[in-house]
Design a protein around this motif. Sequence first.
Motif, short mmCIF file in Angstrom:
data_model
loop_
_atom_site.label_atom_id
_atom_site.label_comp_id
_atom_site.label_asym_id
_atom_site.label_seq_id
_atom_site.Cartn_x
_atom_site.Cartn_y
_atom_site.Cartn_z
N MET A 1 15.48 73.32 115.86
CA MET A 1 14.82 73.59 114.59
C MET A 1 14.92 75.09 114.30
O MET A 1 14.92 75.92 115.22
CB MET A 1 13.35 73.16 114.65
N LEU A 2 15.03 75.43 113.02
CA LEU A 2 15.15 76.83 112.64
C LEU A 2 13.89 77.61 112.98
O LEU A 2 12.78 77.11 112.84
CB LEU A 2 15.44 76.94 111.13
N LYS B 1 18.18 70.85 106.78
CA LYS B 1 17.95 69.41 106.76
C LYS B 1 17.60 68.88 108.15
O LYS B 1 16.70 68.05 108.30
CB LYS B 1 19.16 68.68 106.21
N GLN B 2 18.32 69.37 109.19
CA GLN B 2 18.03 68.93 110.55
C GLN B 2 16.61 69.32 110.94
O GLN B 2 15.88 68.54 111.56
CB GLN B 2 19.02 69.53 111.53
N THR B 3 16.20 70.53 110.57
CA THR B 3 14.85 70.99 110.88
C THR B 3 13.81 70.09 110.21
O THR B 3 12.83 69.67 110.84
CB THR B 3 14.65 72.44 110.42
N VAL B 4 14.03 69.77 108.94
CA VAL B 4 13.10 68.91 108.21
C VAL B 4 13.08 67.51 108.83
O VAL B 4 12.01 66.90 109.01
CB VAL B 4 13.47 68.86 106.72
N ASP B 5 14.26 66.98 109.16
CA ASP B 5 14.33 65.64 109.73
C ASP B 5 13.58 65.56 111.05
O ASP B 5 12.82 64.60 111.30
CB ASP B 5 15.79 65.23 109.95
N PRO C 1 9.52 68.63 102.33
CA PRO C 1 8.83 69.70 101.59
C PRO C 1 9.13 69.63 100.10
O PRO C 1 10.25 69.34 99.68
CB PRO C 1 9.37 70.98 102.22
N GLU C 2 8.10 69.90 99.31
CA GLU C 2 8.24 69.85 97.87
C GLU C 2 8.26 71.25 97.30
O GLU C 2 7.82 72.22 97.94
CB GLU C 2 7.06 69.05 97.27
N GLY C 3 8.77 71.39 96.08
CA GLY C 3 8.76 72.68 95.42
C GLY C 3 9.80 73.63 96.00
O GLY C 3 10.79 73.23 96.61
N LEU C 4 9.54 74.92 95.82
CA LEU C 4 10.49 75.96 96.24
C LEU C 4 10.27 76.29 97.71
O LEU C 4 9.73 77.34 98.06
CB LEU C 4 10.32 77.21 95.36
N VAL D 1 21.44 83.94 105.08
CA VAL D 1 21.69 82.79 104.22
C VAL D 1 21.18 81.52 104.90
O VAL D 1 21.43 81.29 106.08
CB VAL D 1 23.19 82.66 103.88
N ILE D 2 20.46 80.71 104.15
CA ILE D 2 19.87 79.48 104.68
C ILE D 2 20.92 78.37 104.59
O ILE D 2 21.37 78.00 103.51
CB ILE D 2 18.61 79.10 103.89
N ASN D 3 21.30 77.84 105.75
CA ASN D 3 22.31 76.79 105.82
C ASN D 3 21.66 75.44 105.51
O ASN D 3 20.69 75.05 106.15
CB ASN D 3 22.94 76.78 107.21
#
Length: 424
Positions: free
Chosen positions: A275-276, A361-365, A383-386, A354-356
Amino acid sequence: MKLTMRRSLSAVALATSAALVLAGCSSSDNAATSSSSAAPAASSSAAPAASSSESPATSSSAAASSSAAPAASSSEAPTGPLIPVKLQLQWFAQAQFAGYYAAAEQGYWKDEGLDVQIVEGGVDIVPQTQLANGSVDYAIAWVPKALASREQGAGITDVAQIYQKSGTLQVSMADKNLKKAADLKGKNVGNWGFGNEFELFAGITKAGLDPAADVTLVQQNFDMNALLDGSIDAAQAMTYNEYAQVLETKNPATGKLFQPSDLNAINWNDEGTAMLQDAIWANTDKLQNDTTYQETTVKFLKGALKGWIYARDNAEKTASVVVAAGSQLGASHQLWQTNEVNKLIWPSKDGIGVINDAAWKQTVDVAMSAKNLEGSTVITKAPEGLAYTNDYVMKALDALKAEGIDVTGESYKPITVTLNEGGK
């Protein structure tokens, strides 16, 4: 259920507290050498940052002195008063934050018209909370922990992903032959809890093991003592901190310091559950509505990125800057940290910060799917929004490239660091 946890591992604790006991200094002159092939670099466990009103701070206009020669301003010096900015760290002064201390010491933020106050961290304050409540202007935080805070209402946005890899390891003695997550079956496995356990739980689950039945999970203190005394088979560690603590310790079998060959390390980047970690977070509402804050964010990022580039190219000088800033860790430990943190960042093919999308996506998953022993996940939905944006970091990178600065570090090579006993 095989379980020896002394404290619960909850997703709430993920967003509210974490603490590290960092390596101290010793009087021995024995040394261990780490080459670039040693364990991958890591961020220290993201401990919450300290209160900006109570924590030590470093100002960009009065930074700690160092042997590093000041860099010449890349642009015409700004006129008028400097804009005050507060940056909240996750922990006390150490090379996990080397680039920010370098930016202050080298005057990079001052060149951008900013007076940046670096607010050190501590045990009881969460950096993203400090940002969300307006106590600071920017904060350094691990992505999953910040996402948990966002889900609870914190209006924060990732504007620069400094660490491109996870630095969390599961470290064991080589004779245990624990080289991948599946090898942990039937073993005593240490972890810190407090939200630092989800990569481990995801890795165990991905390997087809049940964390509640196939391993004995042991609540680990924020040190490596349980690994060294044999109480646990595999210990959680950050490559730039706790991993080094073992290498700063005498091996009783040899009378010399432990060497990387004495250890195995399971790397969650290799296992696919990383995870990031350390990112720069900004105030979401101000990003969307405050023109001055938007402009300041680009300037702040430009100075910060330039500081990390300096740390890449001047590891020894940067470690000295961190020591001068008041770190309680020894000089060799700080140089190890600087070197290992650099490995988490460089090379950065898209440009530092720069955010890959795939790594995000892997972090969120993992954050949504990995469950701890209480059945909790880091977050319950995407996560929602910005949640993140590359808009500001790209502007900062464009400005740096216009100055002829290497923002990708494609030719980066780690240095060789010799550790002394106790990290002296």
